[in-house]
Write a protein that holds these residues in place. Sequence first.
Motif, PDB file in Angstrom:
ATOM      1  N   ALA A   1       0.932  -1.178   0.011  1.00  0.00           N
ATOM      2  CA  ALA A   1       0.009   0.027  -0.007  1.00  0.00           C
ATOM      3  C   ALA A   1       0.965   1.311  -0.200  1.00  0.00           C
ATOM      4  O   ALA A   1       1.980   1.139   0.535  1.00  0.00           O
ATOM      5  N   GLU A   2       0.538   2.414  -0.669  1.00  0.00           N
ATOM      6  CA  GLU A   2       1.331   3.625  -0.973  1.00  0.00           C
ATOM      7  C   GLU A   2       0.445   4.762  -0.715  1.00  0.00           C
ATOM      8  O   GLU A   2      -0.308   5.249  -1.379  1.00  0.00           O
ATOM      9  N   GLY A   3       0.501   5.336   0.669  1.00  0.00           N
ATOM     10  CA  GLY A   3       0.070   6.595   0.995  1.00  0.00           C
ATOM     11  C   GLY A   3       1.218   7.603   0.574  1.00  0.00           C
ATOM     12  O   GLY A   3       2.187   7.403   0.082  1.00  0.00           O
ATOM     13  N   GLY A   4       0.560   8.968   0.702  1.00  0.00           N
ATOM     14  CA  GLY A   4       1.427   9.950   0.181  1.00  0.00           C
ATOM     15  C   GLY A   4       1.057  11.435   0.454  1.00  0.00           C
ATOM     16  O   GLY A   4      -0.047  11.693   0.685  1.00  0.00           O
ATOM     17  N   GLN A   5       2.154  12.333   0.586  1.00  0.00           N
ATOM     18  CA  GLN A   5       1.688  13.879   0.813  1.00  0.00           C
ATOM     19  C   GLN A   5       2.432  14.411  -0.305  1.00  0.00           C
ATOM     20  O   GLN A   5       3.591  14.226  -0.603  1.00  0.00           O
ATOM     21  N   SER A   6       1.681  15.246  -1.133  1.00  0.00           N
ATOM     22  CA  SER A   6       2.399  15.867  -2.431  1.00  0.00           C
ATOM     23  C   SER A   6       3.280  16.816  -2.061  1.00  0.00           C
ATOM     24  O   SER A   6       4.083  17.457  -2.734  1.00  0.00           O
ATOM     25  N   PHE A   7       3.312  17.539  -0.714  1.00  0.00           N
ATOM     26  CA  PHE A   7       3.709  18.645  -0.391  1.00  0.00           C
ATOM     27  C   PHE A   7       4.223  18.619   0.947  1.00  0.00           C
ATOM     28  O   PHE A   7       3.407  18.951   1.949  1.00  0.00           O
ATOM     29  N   THR A   8       5.408  18.256   1.198  1.00  0.00           N
ATOM     30  CA  THR A   8       6.126  18.111   2.473  1.00  0.00           C
ATOM     31  C   THR A   8       7.264  19.207   2.428  1.00  0.00           C
ATOM     32  O   THR A   8       7.390  20.348   3.132  1.00  0.00           O
ATOM     33  N   GLY A   9       8.539  18.585   2.071  1.00  0.00           N
ATOM     34  CA  GLY A   9       9.576  19.469   1.894  1.00  0.00           C
ATOM     35  C   GLY A   9       9.357  20.671   0.977  1.00  0.00           C
ATOM     36  O   GLY A   9       9.631  21.702   1.493  1.00  0.00           O
ATOM     37  N   ALA A  10       8.593  20.443   0.141  1.00  0.00           N
ATOM     38  CA  ALA A  10       7.871  21.896  -0.859  1.00  0.00           C
ATOM     39  C   ALA A  10       7.138  22.728   0.200  1.00  0.00           C
ATOM     40  O   ALA A  10       7.322  23.800  -0.069  1.00  0.00           O
ATOM     41  N   LEU A  11       6.470  22.282   1.050  1.00  0.00           N
ATOM     42  CA  LEU A  11       5.319  23.018   1.805  1.00  0.00           C
ATOM     43  C   LEU A  11       6.438  24.032   2.805  1.00  0.00           C
ATOM     44  O   LEU A  11       6.053  25.082   2.984  1.00  0.00           O
ATOM     45  N   LEU A  12       7.416  23.350   3.385  1.00  0.00           N
ATOM     46  CA  LEU A  12       8.378  24.038   4.314  1.00  0.00           C
ATOM     47  C   LEU A  12       8.768  25.159   3.489  1.00  0.00           C
ATOM     48  O   LEU A  12       9.078  26.382   4.044  1.00  0.00           O
ATOM     49  N   ALA A  13       9.314  24.767   2.450  1.00  0.00           N
ATOM     50  CA  ALA A  13      10.305  25.979   1.594  1.00  0.00           C
ATOM     51  C   ALA A  13       9.069  26.910   1.227  1.00  0.00           C
ATOM     52  O   ALA A  13       9.516  28.191   1.217  1.00  0.00           O
ATOM     53  N   HIS A  14       7.895  26.551   0.812  1.00  0.00           N
ATOM     54  CA  HIS A  14       6.860  27.688   0.437  1.00  0.00           C
ATOM     55  C   HIS A  14       6.647  28.662   1.509  1.00  0.00           C
ATOM     56  O   HIS A  14       6.507  29.639   1.311  1.00  0.00           O
ATOM     57  N   ILE A  15       6.238  27.888   2.682  1.00  0.00           N
ATOM     58  CA  ILE A  15       6.027  28.525   3.779  1.00  0.00           C
ATOM     59  C   ILE A  15       7.009  29.796   4.063  1.00  0.00           C
ATOM     60  O   ILE A  15       6.529  30.874   4.408  1.00  0.00           O
ATOM     61  N   LEU A  16       8.262  29.428   4.092  1.00  0.00           N
ATOM     62  CA  LEU A  16       9.352  30.259   4.296  1.00  0.00           C
ATOM     63  C   LEU A  16       9.585  31.193   3.202  1.00  0.00           C
ATOM     64  O   LEU A  16      10.012  32.597   3.634  1.00  0.00           O
ATOM     65  N   SER A  17       9.260  30.942   1.937  1.00  0.00           N
ATOM     66  CA  SER A  17       9.409  31.841   0.982  1.00  0.00           C
ATOM     67  C   SER A  17       8.499  33.184   0.967  1.00  0.00           C
ATOM     68  O   SER A  17       8.838  34.153   0.327  1.00  0.00           O
ATOM     69  N   ILE A  18       7.357  32.614   1.404  1.00  0.00           N
ATOM     70  CA  ILE A  18       6.243  33.697   0.985  1.00  0.00           C
ATOM     71  C   ILE A  18       5.968  34.654   2.400  1.00  0.00           C
ATOM     72  O   ILE A  18       5.258  35.609   2.171  1.00  0.00           O
ATOM     73  N   HIS A  19       6.598  34.411   3.511  1.00  0.00           N
ATOM     74  CA  HIS A  19       6.483  34.989   4.529  1.00  0.00           C
ATOM     75  C   HIS A  19       7.065  36.500   4.618  1.00  0.00           C
ATOM     76  O   HIS A  19       8.201  36.748   3.875  1.00  0.00           O
ATOM     77  N   PRO A  20       6.632  37.617   5.209  1.00  0.00           N
ATOM     78  CA  PRO A  20       7.170  38.910   4.890  1.00  0.00           C
ATOM     79  C   PRO A  20       8.608  38.965   5.639  1.00  0.00           C
ATOM     80  O   PRO A  20       9.359  39.815   5.074  1.00  0.00           O
ATOM     81  N   SER A  21       9.079  38.028   6.360  1.00  0.00           N
ATOM     82  CA  SER A  21      10.354  38.052   6.961  1.00  0.00           C
ATOM     83  C   SER A  21      11.101  37.217   6.201  1.00  0.00           C
ATOM     84  O   SER A  21      12.446  36.888   6.932  1.00  0.00           O
ATOM     85  N   ALA A  22      10.882  36.796   5.125  1.00  0.00           N
ATOM     86  CA  ALA A  22      11.534  35.616   4.546  1.00  0.00           C
ATOM     87  C   ALA A  22      13.117  36.385   4.150  1.00  0.00           C
ATOM     88  O   ALA A  22      14.177  35.667   4.363  1.00  0.00           O
ATOM     89  N   ASN A  23      13.224  37.661   3.737  1.00  0.00           N
ATOM     90  CA  ASN A  23      14.385  38.064   3.305  1.00  0.00           C
ATOM     91  C   ASN A  23      15.442  38.289   4.723  1.00  0.00           C
ATOM     92  O   ASN A  23      16.470  37.808   4.601  1.00  0.00           O
ATOM     93  N   GLU A  24      14.901  38.524   5.727  1.00  0.00           N
ATOM     94  CA  GLU A  24      15.413  38.675   7.101  1.00  0.00           C
ATOM     95  C   GLU A  24      15.943  37.240   7.500  1.00  0.00           C
ATOM     96  O   GLU A  24      17.236  37.185   7.821  1.00  0.00           O
ATOM     97  N   LEU A  25      15.046  36.286   7.306  1.00  0.00           N
ATOM     98  CA  LEU A  25      15.620  34.786   7.589  1.00  0.00           C
ATOM     99  C   LEU A  25      16.986  34.523   6.813  1.00  0.00           C
ATOM    100  O   LEU A  25      17.983  33.919   7.159  1.00  0.00           O
ATOM    101  N   SER A  26      16.845  34.902   5.414  1.00  0.00           N
ATOM    102  CA  SER A  26      17.999  34.595   4.480  1.00  0.00           C
ATOM    103  C   SER A  26      19.198  35.195   5.072  1.00  0.00           C
ATOM    104  O   SER A  26      20.240  34.646   5.177  1.00  0.00           O
ATOM    105  N   ASN A  27      19.048  36.503   5.408  1.00  0.00           N
ATOM    106  CA  ASN A  27      20.275  37.150   6.093  1.00  0.00           C
ATOM    107  C   ASN A  27      20.828  36.656   7.224  1.00  0.00           C
ATOM    108  O   ASN A  27      22.181  36.636   7.131  1.00  0.00           O
ATOM    109  N   LEU A  28      19.888  36.135   8.041  1.00  0.00           N
ATOM    110  CA  LEU A  28      20.340  35.400   9.174  1.00  0.00           C
ATOM    111  C   LEU A  28      21.096  34.238   9.203  1.00  0.00           C
ATOM    112  O   LEU A  28      22.240  34.040   9.752  1.00  0.00           O
ATOM    113  N   VAL A  29      20.364  33.409   8.617  1.00  0.00           N
ATOM    114  CA  VAL A  29      21.430  32.211   8.226  1.00  0.00           C
ATOM    115  C   VAL A  29      22.460  32.243   7.355  1.00  0.00           C
ATOM    116  O   VAL A  29      23.313  31.631   7.583  1.00  0.00           O
ATOM    117  N   LYS A  30      22.699  33.263   6.599  1.00  0.00           N
ATOM    118  CA  LYS A  30      23.936  33.613   6.026  1.00  0.00           C
ATOM    119  C   LYS A  30      25.031  33.972   6.970  1.00  0.00           C
ATOM    120  O   LYS A  30      26.181  33.531   6.901  1.00  0.00           O
TER     121      LYS A  30
END
Length: 577
Positions: free
Chosen positions: A335-364
């Motif tokens: 049997a094969e269950g599945g989620q179409s959007f897991t790693g992509a979900l987390l990436a999407h959530i981070l990319s669309i948030h207003p603080s996305a650029n601040e996060l990118s600067n901090l991790v750099k």
Amino acid sequence: MGYYIGVDVGSGSVRACIVDDQGAMLSMATRDISKEEKLPGHVTQSSNEIWDAVCYCVKSAIGNSNVNNGDILGIGFDATCSLVVLNKDSFEPVAAGPNFDNNNQNIIMWMDHRAIEETKEINRSGDPCLKYVGGQMSVEMEIPKIKWLKNHMAPEEFKKLVFMDLPDYLTFMASGVNTRSYCSAVCKQGFLPKGVEGSSKGWSTEFLTKIGLEEISQSNFNALGGPNESGNFTYAGNQLSTVSESFIKSTNINPGCIVGSGIIDAYAGWIGTVASSTIEVPNNKEVVNIEECAGRLAAVAGTSTCHIVLSKTSIFVPGVWGPYRDVLVPDYWCAEGGQSFTGALLAHILSIHPSANELSNLVKQRNVDKFSFLNNYILELSRKNNLETPLLLTKDFFLYGDYHGNRSPIADPNMRAAIIGQSMDTSMDDLARTYLAACEFIAHQTKHIIDTLMNAGHTIKAIYMSGGQCRNNILMQLIANCTGLPLIIPKYIDSAVVFGSAILGAMAYSSSKNNSDKGGADLLWSTMSNMTPDGTTVFPATEDSIERKLINVKHKIFLDMAKTQQTYRQLVENAIR
């Protein structure tokens, strides 16, 4: 000592590894591959680009391993379940649309959703084969994509086509042998192995005629590999042949290397993980055959996540793909269950948030990845607010994350995301809370799939994870807490899938030495158990903990949000009819 090559073609990259017969990984090579989206939902790739990347990675992995080329005895392949479109006579690439002006873009990716109307039409047929794909075909499967091509191509051009699932294309290129794997045909193309629903040919003339693909049956199913009795269908790890001359020239691989039949990437993840032993989980020496692994669920996580569980008998699970017979070994079901959007979900959530650029600067600035940064940020935010558990940060925040439709167990491609409890806060604190809520959603949907499997008759004892998400300790603990199951993390976190393919290469070589071309549960299990290294375990919190109490009540809210969305959509449809 013998050595084996595993090749994995994912959605965005190709990788190849060399392992020895004790399961030690000696080298790895990776190359990115591209995809195009000319129109929304139309996602394509190039088989030429992918094969070039395969040859590069295999050659590089051999060169980096310091292994004598003549000691490389077998090679196995896995890939995404994407549809390769070829000319039936030349096997050259043919454009897969939407514009049909570029033959180099000849793969319709698994994530392509162009065939929604074709999928609906197929599911209205009510054919018995639909029972074996969870009750209805998914838009991500290949028969809807083939029907879309017929609907958008000139008839004489459509008749010139032959179709391969991507894993089968790779083994064809590596061996020169035109075979199809049971894994691909059964899981993604409506093929029923001999005896299932009285099937003898594998393909159903009646079904293909009902859905408007009668050309395929009229040409003896050659576009899909021929009928079952043709002998063209192989089990996972079957020996196909030694490597082809063209593959030897491109990679300098040992001419005596045996090519094993390939499988879909998620199934390679099952092979590469579920034979892992831990101190806390019964040692594999006590597991004498593959049937005793039936309670071990493999969760293969990347852009999406697949959940695979084995059974000795057919178990029908609404909204879960399968039961599929013979896709790993003869006479066993998956049997094969599945989620179409897991790693992509987390990436999407981070990319669309207003603080996305601040996060990118901090991790750099701190030279860490985003998920490690956010996990630490969440712990610090919880301490700053004197909270008993970080989950209290999102106690009044509810995120339902099916941005790209629901694969399992609702099986509704029209499902979309919803958020309750969102404020006007646009700070880094809010980004961290939104990220935590998205992790919660992944855990809740995992529980929804597992509960559905268990309610139908499966027994799930442990979750065997793989993929980069294993490094996300907050997500792993959430999944363990939400499901109440121990979660085993493999030694090769990022490489469990390609490691599973290397196991297939070892199995193919063993099969050739035994002069056998048939797959077998005993051979697969012995190869897996001999080569798979130990893993580590994440245990769920106790049932009376605040984490479990909070996550249990939020799971009820998760289920209600899913049901309410469908109710709202139906109310609107009723109003505008």
